[in-house]
Design a protein around this motif. Structure first.
Motif, short mmCIF file in Angstrom:
data_model
loop_
_atom_site.label_atom_id
_atom_site.label_comp_id
_atom_site.label_asym_id
_atom_site.label_seq_id
_atom_site.Cartn_x
_atom_site.Cartn_y
_atom_site.Cartn_z
N VAL A 211 0.83 -1.20 0.00
CA VAL A 211 0.00 0.00 0.00
C VAL A 211 0.86 1.26 0.00
O VAL A 211 0.51 2.27 -0.62
N ILE A 212 2.03 1.22 0.66
CA ILE A 212 2.93 2.37 0.63
C ILE A 212 3.43 2.61 -0.79
O ILE A 212 3.41 3.75 -1.29
N VAL A 213 3.86 1.53 -1.46
CA VAL A 213 4.34 1.66 -2.84
C VAL A 213 3.22 2.15 -3.75
O VAL A 213 3.43 3.02 -4.61
N THR A 214 2.02 1.62 -3.57
CA THR A 214 0.89 2.03 -4.40
C THR A 214 0.58 3.50 -4.24
O THR A 214 0.39 4.23 -5.23
N VAL A 215 0.52 3.97 -2.99
CA VAL A 215 0.20 5.37 -2.73
C VAL A 215 1.27 6.29 -3.31
O VAL A 215 0.96 7.27 -4.00
N LEU A 216 2.54 5.99 -3.04
CA LEU A 216 3.62 6.85 -3.53
C LEU A 216 3.69 6.85 -5.05
O LEU A 216 3.88 7.91 -5.67
N ALA A 217 3.54 5.68 -5.64
CA ALA A 217 3.64 5.60 -7.10
C ALA A 217 2.51 6.38 -7.76
O ALA A 217 2.74 7.15 -8.71
N PHE A 218 1.29 6.23 -7.26
CA PHE A 218 0.16 6.90 -7.91
C PHE A 218 0.18 8.40 -7.67
O PHE A 218 -0.01 9.19 -8.61
N THR A 219 0.41 8.82 -6.42
CA THR A 219 0.32 10.24 -6.11
C THR A 219 1.50 11.06 -6.62
O THR A 219 1.34 12.22 -6.99
N PHE B 265 3.79 9.99 -9.14
CA PHE B 265 4.22 9.75 -10.52
C PHE B 265 3.05 9.55 -11.48
O PHE B 265 2.92 10.28 -12.46
N VAL B 266 2.19 8.57 -11.20
CA VAL B 266 1.17 8.20 -12.18
C VAL B 266 0.18 9.34 -12.44
O VAL B 266 0.00 9.77 -13.59
N GLU B 267 -0.47 9.84 -11.39
CA GLU B 267 -1.46 10.90 -11.63
C GLU B 267 -0.83 12.19 -12.16
O GLU B 267 -1.37 12.78 -13.10
N LEU C 240 1.70 12.55 -14.07
CA LEU C 240 2.01 12.34 -15.49
C LEU C 240 0.73 12.29 -16.32
O LEU C 240 0.69 12.82 -17.44
N LEU C 241 -0.30 11.65 -15.80
CA LEU C 241 -1.57 11.61 -16.52
C LEU C 241 -2.16 13.00 -16.69
O LEU C 241 -2.65 13.35 -17.78
N ARG C 242 -2.08 13.82 -15.65
CA ARG C 242 -2.63 15.17 -15.75
C ARG C 242 -1.80 16.03 -16.69
O ARG C 242 -2.35 16.85 -17.44
N LEU C 243 -0.49 15.84 -16.67
CA LEU C 243 0.37 16.58 -17.59
C LEU C 243 0.09 16.18 -19.04
O LEU C 243 -0.05 17.02 -19.92
N ALA C 244 -0.04 14.87 -19.28
CA ALA C 244 -0.27 14.38 -20.63
C ALA C 244 -1.65 14.79 -21.14
O ALA C 244 -1.85 14.96 -22.35
N SER C 245 -2.61 14.93 -20.22
CA SER C 245 -3.98 15.25 -20.63
C SER C 245 -4.19 16.74 -20.90
O SER C 245 -5.24 17.14 -21.42
N ALA C 246 -3.19 17.56 -20.57
CA ALA C 246 -3.40 19.01 -20.55
C ALA C 246 -3.23 19.69 -21.90
O ALA C 246 -3.23 20.91 -21.97
N PHE C 247 -3.10 18.90 -22.98
CA PHE C 247 -2.87 19.51 -24.28
C PHE C 247 -4.08 19.45 -25.20
O PHE C 247 -4.01 19.88 -26.34
#
Length: 276
Positions: free
Chosen positions: A185-193, A195-197, A199-206
């Protein structure tokens, strides 16, 4: 054991560990460095005290609200971790067995964990807001930029940030129920908050289509509730970045939905399983 006794037991367990103050200390150092450093950079660029490589003076619009929002835009990882470890930590250290022996009503235990995480999440929110405000005010005043502390909207932002952090505590408990393995759960939280989200928000912003989809991501919903995001700085500076946001009340509702969803799924999959 009733709900009040269970809630008291959860607070007792929290205060007998170092988790709550270690997370708070790391959060203070993290947010203080980010808001002070980036506040100095952006204020210096906007006023021309720091010269941009292209030779022009970028305009970021109102600097204060996005910098204050670092309390939640970045700091939300801390109440999530707290809430997740409040549950997953019990499985890791096998204290879940005496917990269920003392209170065999598992959903009463879960409610107590949720509300204790909400209370501590709000406390983390207050500390995060104070830290972000201190770093931001110091940086902006140094360059003569308006801190907007005289504006009621700024104090409303602070209050909404505390509410958002409280809701993140709820989401964290749900994740801890869904993923009872502490390391996972620690890895999941850190990875998503971290890196993953982002990057998704940056990629979606165009494009407007992807931006409209990304506004339903949990971090974007939190920013909508607060009413400001550090992504606004990029949007204002470039003028070509698309940043879509839900209305504030719907952002808060999305966080509640996320918390309820992971909690319900966790209850159906792991919370009812046998313990040794």
């Amino acid at each position: 054991m009733g709900f009040i006794a269970g809630l008291r037991a959860e607070f007792t367990k929290v205060f007998t560990t170092r988790l709550w103050w270690v997370l708070a200390l790391v959060m203070i150092v993290y947010l203080g460095a980010l808001t002070g450093g980036l506040g100095t950079l952006f204020a210096g660029l906007q006023t021309g005290a720091i010269r941009a490589s292209a030779g022009h003076v970028p305009r970021f619009g109102d600097l204060a609200p996005p910098l204050y929002s670092f309390a939640t835009s970045i700091g939300y990882v801390f109440p999530i971790l707290f809430g997740a470890l409040l549950t997953a930590g019990e499985w890791r250290h096998q204290t879940i067995t005496p917990t269920f022996l003392a209170n065999p009503h598992r959903y009463t235990v879960l409610w107590a964990k949720i509300w204790s995480a909400v209370v501590f999440g709000a406390a983390y929110g207050a500390v995060a807001v104070a830290t972000s405000a201190a770093g931001t005010v110091a940086a902006l005043q140094h360059f003569g930029v308006d801190t907007e502390l005289h504006d009621a909207a700024t104090w409303h932002l602070f209050a909404r940030a505390v509410l958002a952090m409280a809701l993140w505590g709820f989401v964290g408990v749900g994740l801890g129920v869904l993923v009872p393995n502490q390391a996972a759960v620690i890895v999941t939280v850190l990875a998503f908050t971290q890196f993953v989200e982002p990057l998704l928000r940056l990629a979606s912003a165009f494009s407007s289509e992807t931006a409209n989809a990304a506004k339903f991501l949990p971090g974007a919903a939190s920013d909508a509730l607060v009413g400001a995001s550090f992504l606004d700085l990029q949007n204002n500076a470039e003028g070509t970045i698309v940043v879509a946001q839900l209305d504030g009340q719907y952002g808060g509702l999305m966080l509640v939905i996320y918390g309820a969803a992971v909690t319900v799924i966790g209850c159906l999959t792991t919370w009812r399983r046998d313990v040794s």
